[in-house]
Design a protein around this motif. Sequence first.
Motif, PDB file in Angstrom:
ATOM      1  N   ALA A  26       0.829  -1.198   0.000  1.00  0.00           N
ATOM      2  CA  ALA A  26       0.000   0.000   0.000  1.00  0.00           C
ATOM      3  C   ALA A  26       0.869   1.255   0.000  1.00  0.00           C
ATOM      4  CB  ALA A  26      -0.935  -0.005   1.197  1.00  0.00           C
ATOM      5  N   ALA A  27       2.117   1.135  -0.405  1.00  0.00           N
ATOM      6  CA  ALA A  27       2.970   2.324  -0.436  1.00  0.00           C
ATOM      7  C   ALA A  27       2.542   3.297  -1.531  1.00  0.00           C
ATOM      8  CB  ALA A  27       4.434   1.924  -0.616  1.00  0.00           C
ATOM      9  N   ALA A  28       1.810   2.815  -2.527  1.00  0.00           N
ATOM     10  CA  ALA A  28       1.176   3.716  -3.501  1.00  0.00           C
ATOM     11  C   ALA A  28      -0.239   3.193  -3.752  1.00  0.00           C
ATOM     12  CB  ALA A  28       1.971   3.787  -4.788  1.00  0.00           C
ATOM     13  N   ALA A  29      -1.068   4.046  -4.363  1.00  0.00           N
ATOM     14  CA  ALA A  29      -2.485   3.719  -4.519  1.00  0.00           C
ATOM     15  C   ALA A  29      -2.709   2.726  -5.656  1.00  0.00           C
ATOM     16  CB  ALA A  29      -3.267   4.990  -4.802  1.00  0.00           C
ATOM     17  N   SER A  30      -3.664   1.843  -5.467  1.00  0.00           N
ATOM     18  CA  SER A  30      -4.104   0.937  -6.528  1.00  0.00           C
ATOM     19  C   SER A  30      -5.100   1.618  -7.456  1.00  0.00           C
ATOM     20  CB  SER A  30      -4.743  -0.310  -5.915  1.00  0.00           C
ATOM     21  OG  SER A  30      -3.849  -0.963  -5.050  1.00  0.00           O
ATOM     22  N   ALA A  31      -5.852   2.566  -6.916  1.00  0.00           N
ATOM     23  CA  ALA A  31      -6.820   3.336  -7.707  1.00  0.00           C
ATOM     24  C   ALA A  31      -7.344   4.455  -6.811  1.00  0.00           C
ATOM     25  CB  ALA A  31      -7.975   2.456  -8.188  1.00  0.00           C
ATOM     26  N   GLY A  32      -8.166   5.341  -7.398  1.00  0.00           N
ATOM     27  CA  GLY A  32      -8.716   6.456  -6.631  1.00  0.00           C
ATOM     28  C   GLY A  32     -10.189   6.641  -6.907  1.00  0.00           C
ATOM     29  N   ASP A  33     -10.746   7.713  -6.368  1.00  0.00           N
ATOM     30  CA  ASP A  33     -12.203   7.851  -6.391  1.00  0.00           C
ATOM     31  C   ASP A  33     -12.771   8.021  -7.792  1.00  0.00           C
ATOM     32  OD1 ASP A  33     -11.188  10.458  -6.675  1.00  0.00           O
ATOM     33  OD2 ASP A  33     -12.922  11.360  -5.665  1.00  0.00           O
ATOM     34  N   ILE A  34     -12.030   8.695  -8.686  1.00  0.00           N
ATOM     35  CA  ILE A  34     -12.594   8.928 -10.023  1.00  0.00           C
ATOM     36  C   ILE A  34     -12.758   7.611 -10.764  1.00  0.00           C
ATOM     37  CG2 ILE A  34     -12.139   9.969 -12.277  1.00  0.00           C
ATOM     38  CD1 ILE A  34     -10.912  12.371 -10.770  1.00  0.00           C
ATOM     39  N   LEU A  35     -11.719   6.786 -10.738  1.00  0.00           N
ATOM     40  CA  LEU A  35     -11.812   5.508 -11.439  1.00  0.00           C
ATOM     41  C   LEU A  35     -12.874   4.608 -10.806  1.00  0.00           C
ATOM     42  CD1 LEU A  35      -9.179   6.614 -12.654  1.00  0.00           C
ATOM     43  CD2 LEU A  35      -8.327   4.292 -12.703  1.00  0.00           C
ATOM     44  N   ILE A  36     -12.960   4.633  -9.511  1.00  0.00           N
ATOM     45  CA  ILE A  36     -13.927   3.753  -8.850  1.00  0.00           C
ATOM     46  C   ILE A  36     -15.355   4.269  -9.072  1.00  0.00           C
ATOM     47  CG2 ILE A  36     -14.643   2.785  -6.621  1.00  0.00           C
ATOM     48  CD1 ILE A  36     -11.671   2.648  -5.865  1.00  0.00           C
ATOM     49  N   THR A  37     -15.497   5.581  -9.145  1.00  0.00           N
ATOM     50  CA  THR A  37     -16.809   6.129  -9.514  1.00  0.00           C
ATOM     51  C   THR A  37     -17.200   5.644 -10.922  1.00  0.00           C
ATOM     52  OG1 THR A  37     -16.449   8.093  -8.156  1.00  0.00           O
ATOM     53  CG2 THR A  37     -18.138   8.252  -9.864  1.00  0.00           C
ATOM     54  N   ARG A  38     -16.238   5.681 -11.831  1.00  0.00           N
ATOM     55  CA  ARG A  38     -16.513   5.202 -13.188  1.00  0.00           C
ATOM     56  C   ARG A  38     -16.913   3.723 -13.170  1.00  0.00           C
ATOM     57  NH1 ARG A  38     -18.822   5.554 -17.906  1.00  0.00           N
ATOM     58  NH2 ARG A  38     -17.748   4.430 -19.535  1.00  0.00           N
ATOM     59  N   GLY A  58      -3.627  -0.292  -1.339  1.00  0.00           N
ATOM     60  CA  GLY A  58      -4.515   0.701  -0.739  1.00  0.00           C
ATOM     61  C   GLY A  58      -5.093   1.628  -1.795  1.00  0.00           C
ATOM     62  N   PHE A  59      -6.198   2.264  -1.466  1.00  0.00           N
ATOM     63  CA  PHE A  59      -6.812   3.242  -2.363  1.00  0.00           C
ATOM     64  C   PHE A  59      -6.497   4.660  -1.891  1.00  0.00           C
ATOM     65  CE2 PHE A  59      -9.948  -0.346  -2.993  1.00  0.00           C
ATOM     66  CZ  PHE A  59      -9.526  -0.654  -4.278  1.00  0.00           C
ATOM     67  N   ARG A  60      -6.347   5.592  -2.851  1.00  0.00           N
ATOM     68  CA  ARG A  60      -6.298   7.015  -2.533  1.00  0.00           C
ATOM     69  C   ARG A  60      -7.733   7.542  -2.490  1.00  0.00           C
ATOM     70  NH1 ARG A  60      -3.976  10.112  -7.761  1.00  0.00           N
ATOM     71  NH2 ARG A  60      -2.581  10.815  -6.114  1.00  0.00           N
ATOM     72  N   ASP A  61      -7.935   8.724  -1.958  1.00  0.00           N
ATOM     73  CA  ASP A  61      -9.289   9.283  -1.845  1.00  0.00           C
ATOM     74  C   ASP A  61     -10.185   8.305  -1.099  1.00  0.00           C
ATOM     75  OD1 ASP A  61      -8.428  11.330  -3.790  1.00  0.00           O
ATOM     76  OD2 ASP A  61      -8.699   9.753  -5.286  1.00  0.00           O
ATOM     77  N   ALA A  62      -9.615   7.644  -0.112  1.00  0.00           N
ATOM     78  CA  ALA A  62     -10.336   6.559   0.550  1.00  0.00           C
ATOM     79  C   ALA A  62     -11.603   7.063   1.220  1.00  0.00           C
ATOM     80  CB  ALA A  62      -9.427   5.875   1.570  1.00  0.00           C
ATOM     81  N   ALA A  63     -11.546   8.242   1.832  1.00  0.00           N
ATOM     82  CA  ALA A  63     -12.721   8.760   2.530  1.00  0.00           C
ATOM     83  C   ALA A  63     -13.863   9.012   1.545  1.00  0.00           C
ATOM     84  CB  ALA A  63     -12.368  10.037   3.282  1.00  0.00           C
ATOM     85  N   VAL A  64     -13.529   9.412   0.323  1.00  0.00           N
ATOM     86  CA  VAL A  64     -14.559   9.606  -0.701  1.00  0.00           C
ATOM     87  C   VAL A  64     -15.125   8.261  -1.155  1.00  0.00           C
ATOM     88  CG1 VAL A  64     -15.042  10.523  -2.997  1.00  0.00           C
ATOM     89  CG2 VAL A  64     -13.484  11.762  -1.449  1.00  0.00           C
ATOM     90  N   ILE A  65     -14.225   7.325  -1.378  1.00  0.00           N
ATOM     91  CA  ILE A  65     -14.659   6.000  -1.831  1.00  0.00           C
ATOM     92  C   ILE A  65     -15.587   5.360  -0.806  1.00  0.00           C
ATOM     93  CG2 ILE A  65     -13.813   3.674  -2.389  1.00  0.00           C
ATOM     94  CD1 ILE A  65     -11.215   5.136  -3.419  1.00  0.00           C
ATOM     95  N   ALA A  66     -15.300   5.614   0.470  1.00  0.00           N
ATOM     96  CA  ALA A  66     -16.140   5.033   1.531  1.00  0.00           C
ATOM     97  C   ALA A  66     -17.591   5.469   1.403  1.00  0.00           C
ATOM     98  CB  ALA A  66     -15.589   5.418   2.900  1.00  0.00           C
ATOM     99  N   GLU A  67     -17.811   6.595   0.741  1.00  0.00           N
ATOM    100  CA  GLU A  67     -19.178   7.111   0.582  1.00  0.00           C
ATOM    101  C   GLU A  67     -19.826   6.678  -0.722  1.00  0.00           C
ATOM    102  OE1 GLU A  67     -20.616   8.762   3.062  1.00  0.00           O
ATOM    103  OE2 GLU A  67     -18.745   8.463   4.182  1.00  0.00           O
ATOM    104  N   LEU A  68     -19.061   6.102  -1.632  1.00  0.00           N
ATOM    105  CA  LEU A  68     -19.632   5.694  -2.921  1.00  0.00           C
ATOM    106  C   LEU A  68     -20.508   4.455  -2.762  1.00  0.00           C
ATOM    107  CD1 LEU A  68     -16.569   6.068  -5.341  1.00  0.00           C
ATOM    108  CD2 LEU A  68     -18.503   7.633  -5.043  1.00  0.00           C
TER     109      LEU A  68
END
Lengths: 236, 236, 236, 236, 236, 236
Positions: free
Chosen positions: F94-106, F120-130
């Motif tokens: 998890a030293a770098a992100a596997s993906a972030g909120d924009i891609l996961i939103t898509r 790990g994911f970046r923008d994790a707090a946003v993803i938690a709400e998706l």
Amino acid sequence: MKDETREKLMDVSVATLATALYKRGLRSQVVQGANPLGWKGKNMVGPAYTLRYMPAREDRNQLVEFRNPEHPQRVAIEQCPAGHVLVMDSRKSAAAASAGDILITRLMKRGGAGIVTDGGFRDAAVIAELDIPAYHTRPSSPTNLTLNEAIGINEPIGCGDAPVFPGDVIVGDADCVIVIPQDIADEVADEAVEMTAYEDFVVERVKDGESIIGLYPCTKDEHRAAFEDWRKERGR
Amino acid sequence: MKDETREKLMDVSVATLATALYKRGLRSQVVQGANPLGWKGKNMVGPAYTLRYMPAREDRNQLVEFRNPEHPQRVAIEQCPAGHVLVMDSRKSAAAASAGDILITRLMKRGGAGIVTDGGFRDAAVIAELDIPAYHTRPSSPTNLTLNEAIGINEPIGCGDAPVFPGDVIVGDADCVIVIPQDIADEVADEAVEMTAYEDFVVERVKDGESIIGLYPCTKDEHRAAFEDWRKERGR
Amino acid sequence: MKDETREKLMDVSVATLATALYKRGLRSQVVQGANPLGWKGKNMVGPAYTLRYMPAREDRNQLVEFRNPEHPQRVAIEQCPAGHVLVMDSRKSAAAASAGDILITRLMKRGGAGIVTDGGFRDAAVIAELDIPAYHTRPSSPTNLTLNEAIGINEPIGCGDAPVFPGDVIVGDADCVIVIPQDIADEVADEAVEMTAYEDFVVERVKDGESIIGLYPCTKDEHRAAFEDWRKERGR
Amino acid sequence: MKDETREKLMDVSVATLATALYKRGLRSQVVQGANPLGWKGKNMVGPAYTLRYMPAREDRNQLVEFRNPEHPQRVAIEQCPAGHVLVMDSRKSAAAASAGDILITRLMKRGGAGIVTDGGFRDAAVIAELDIPAYHTRPSSPTNLTLNEAIGINEPIGCGDAPVFPGDVIVGDADCVIVIPQDIADEVADEAVEMTAYEDFVVERVKDGESIIGLYPCTKDEHRAAFEDWRKERGR
Amino acid sequence: MKDETREKLMDVSVATLATALYKRGLRSQVVQGANPLGWKGKNMVGPAYTLRYMPAREDRNQLVEFRNPEHPQRVAIEQCPAGHVLVMDSRKSAAAASAGDILITRLMKRGGAGIVTDGGFRDAAVIAELDIPAYHTRPSSPTNLTLNEAIGINEPIGCGDAPVFPGDVIVGDADCVIVIPQDIADEVADEAVEMTAYEDFVVERVKDGESIIGLYPCTKDEHRAAFEDWRKERGR
Amino acid sequence: MKDETREKLMDVSVATLATALYKRGLRSQVVQGANPLGWKGKNMVGPAYTLRYMPAREDRNQLVEFRNPEHPQRVAIEQCPAGHVLVMDSRKSAAAASAGDILITRLMKRGGAGIVTDGGFRDAAVIAELDIPAYHTRPSSPTNLTLNEAIGINEPIGCGDAPVFPGDVIVGDADCVIVIPQDIADEVADEAVEMTAYEDFVVERVKDGESIIGLYPCTKDEHRAAFEDWRKERGR
């Protein structure tokens, strides 16, 4: 890789190559944790031929699987071209073996230039005596089926956190293994030969009592001149 | 450290010293994970001179930095006093080198008593042949700039989870490295010599078939008396 | 364990035994991370006698504890039956020593067949010269009291993530250590001898240029027949 | 443990207890890595009842084992005395579960004061809703048979590198779990209550803008006097 | 750092900043493993004020040390300038606490902008309720004296493998913490604001069903134009 | 996977599925270390669509790479079939992100059933709400280019040490994620439904004060009979 590139790479260190790659922005080309299993006195050099392991699922990894002539681990050993280095992505675990003495003997007979894993080899004490360079992290006796399933041949892989593309030039010395992107292997080899000449000169000077400041790296004209003389004397 | 303290510490083991420090409530003085790189047959002993690394920030750690005569890694090598041991806090990572053969050769020429890192050295096979004790965790070829920036000279540091203050007495044997607080180095050396004498006596007895119960540690008067005789015979 | 079982196990490899156990569904019998401390040229074989460590609580683990003739570490050394292997559960930590040269010398004198820890030994360089097989993960000088308290003798334990029951048959070779459940030790030894014969045959064939496909494992009748001839010739 | 000791320990923090033990030379009593699974708003307090796991050997750890009414995991749940905390040595691995919701519900019904593992629980989200304190390192769904065999009941064990003896007093708060040696539990509870009063006073002062220098720890007479007044006012 | 830079950094994510730094060749500026302790709904922003820990030597780290008004941990809390973030190099270990609620309350009262460690805090549940951002790896109750000695104030340090120089701009969001070199903080903040606007536009588009190809990153003129319109509409 | 299988798997726990797979000899199907990012109240179920990362080589992983419409990370997001779970082999880092909120939103908009990484994911707090289930090991803000290069789509991979073949059925609950081999998904779902009924019955009984011995697992006829009655009453 040109034939003379292979020869040049036989006489330079992985440390020097790491610095040459670092100059080009490549910081992660050393296979972390892999050390020679019975250093055999000369470098390992050859293009990468790769094998990728995935976690073993028990129903697919009973001993009977090895009876399958298409089993990727066996196929990789039989198809790795002469002069190539077989590089294995064992997911950085030595909890089971990446290969053993029989397979590595076969690779040796087929003209393999060496073998590298980011896991461990079984029969390590025997492999240490074979006439083929081998690099791993520690001896590991369990059969690879316990942990890993060979799943992909000659794909891009990771090995000890280094990226390895098929055909990349693999060099191992008494310490470590490095991966040189194939399209820059010739120029990197040339540069490493130059760097090695200067380092050899530096070692002599340092042994004669010279300070490293201004000498290594060279920032003083007097050292530059002395180095040129030194090269002429030695024909390097 | 008195001259005779240095001599005494040449002939005792790190294990014995660890026990002597343990008696004083000091439990964490061994440099965890550092082992000798080519054991050279005699202990390393000297006061600590330290170098601290921090994580490398890319813009500050290009190869050109080494051209700076004030670069702390180079300065440390040139300023470490003769008879001292250079101890490096490499943040317990061997992913890049703490130093290489040229710098360690220079340290050797300057009279350094040894070098220790909680990371790894590049050119390890060459260093193993040099006439200076060196301790690390594993060979590591990448230049230190990849990972670490030398930032502090002769500060209190950690090395392999041991606390190291400049001037602490560093001792390395065939196994490990230990840090003796400087103000107790003389008394610890004295005690270790005494303990070593008794341990040598014990080994002889055990080789003759004696049980360890009551002998090691000594809780029987007969062993105490026999030891006194043994010392007289051997002049220890 | 029958006497001939011990003899058979002297001549097979841990890798071969691991495969024989794997056939029986046992995947976790190799002591992960333990390697020989000065390989002494022949296997270690013997039933397990165990010692379990727990984390040390400071008030119970002062040096004076060793003066207690009932201290479990000392008792284990004095009570491990001749021909047995002392196996120590050091909680997979080499931050302090599992034992040192004096205790291991005593075990040797008492006829111990070997000693294994998933931690480290102090005085490792001395132990490497003793005439008793020893396996650990790395040298470690701090006294065991720093980290561990010996708490249980001859209980079922874990060692390097392998399950060890008292009486299980422990085998160590130049690479690793394995734990054979005692009730199958005889049959596993028999099978390993058979497997070793075939592997020796295979190595010869591979050195003569034979492919491993169909040979290892044997799926071709021609190899089966050739092997039978080979055995007759050699009386194996 | 006296009844009032239990009550006192309900109202102090593990951090305060850790400091009280530190004063007595005990540095390793916190269960490293275990955090509450659904903090339930009040401390867990009770004497330790222990369960020890060893590595699972496949032939001994099939699902059928659970049918054995003597299986130690099940027996531990049924025999842990009311008011006690069940503490599990899961060898610091959460790769398989130490227990699940059904067993923990049963423990809750039997009056268990809580449950702690240095591994992980399955059905963690359900356990988080139960009316019994539970501490682990992370959720883990695989059945414990995959990794661990319950082997010893109410023995001295390690849990998260802390030493745990049966009967030691276990306290868990919103952060962590600590192990208080049973013979000092009463005095440690008394001291922690005193420390807590002073810390509460300090927090008020700091919130009012006071510096910590001289206040925490108390080295100024004015703070000592003010604290005495504060206690009187509040009846503490 | 300009005042408007601080404001800008309150409204961008650490992920966006990481990408902006990545464009400048800086790959290691995120504090690995540190996550918010009770996310308080707005970013932490401020220049770094640092504290360095080294391994604790027992004789120097008794509780009485805290009575020393010059103790660096206490001094750091009292001297960290208002608006600054206190960043602690705890050697990446949460085995003991980096600080607790009283000290962090004091820092809050003094106007500290936040606190970060690559270890853990004690009294974590209390700190989670304080009105000051705090980032750590996990709760840890043992006093820091058990493991670490505060030794250096406002030196360059490492924190979670990120390089931190005093005055670097520290930003924390709901996920992570990042270190922005101070001389580029203004330009990075500007760029991040721009990037954030585009990302917000992208999220809207993606929620409306747009593909990410050509949109993120923007390689199609139509998206560029639509974004310009979008900005105008929203006044961003 | 039959439609009713999907429905059945929505109502069983990963723990129950792990036990059902364990009965079939499959011990390593849980994705170690991945936990839900904002548990959304219902299971994640779908066939696996995979993405494999290898270590990033700097020259191939500049930000400009994302402009390539063929970049495998972006392609995977755009091609993962509706109803499928995107499973990423991020080499357990998890030293770098596997993906972030924009891609996961898509991915969410395209009908993806969920996303899993062993990083790990970046923008994790946003993803938690998706409104899409997501599982990772911890938040991680650096762009994936720092560490990883997406190299293979829909290959067999490892994820958290579990083997994942494209089309395997992925199930995530409030705790963990498990991989069911596709050819046994229907039967495993059936069995898990049966097991869940019995476990629900057991929980009721245990809450009523019943002992687990003989009840869980069921070895007493009385419980078997009572369970049959219970099922009839509830129509399960």
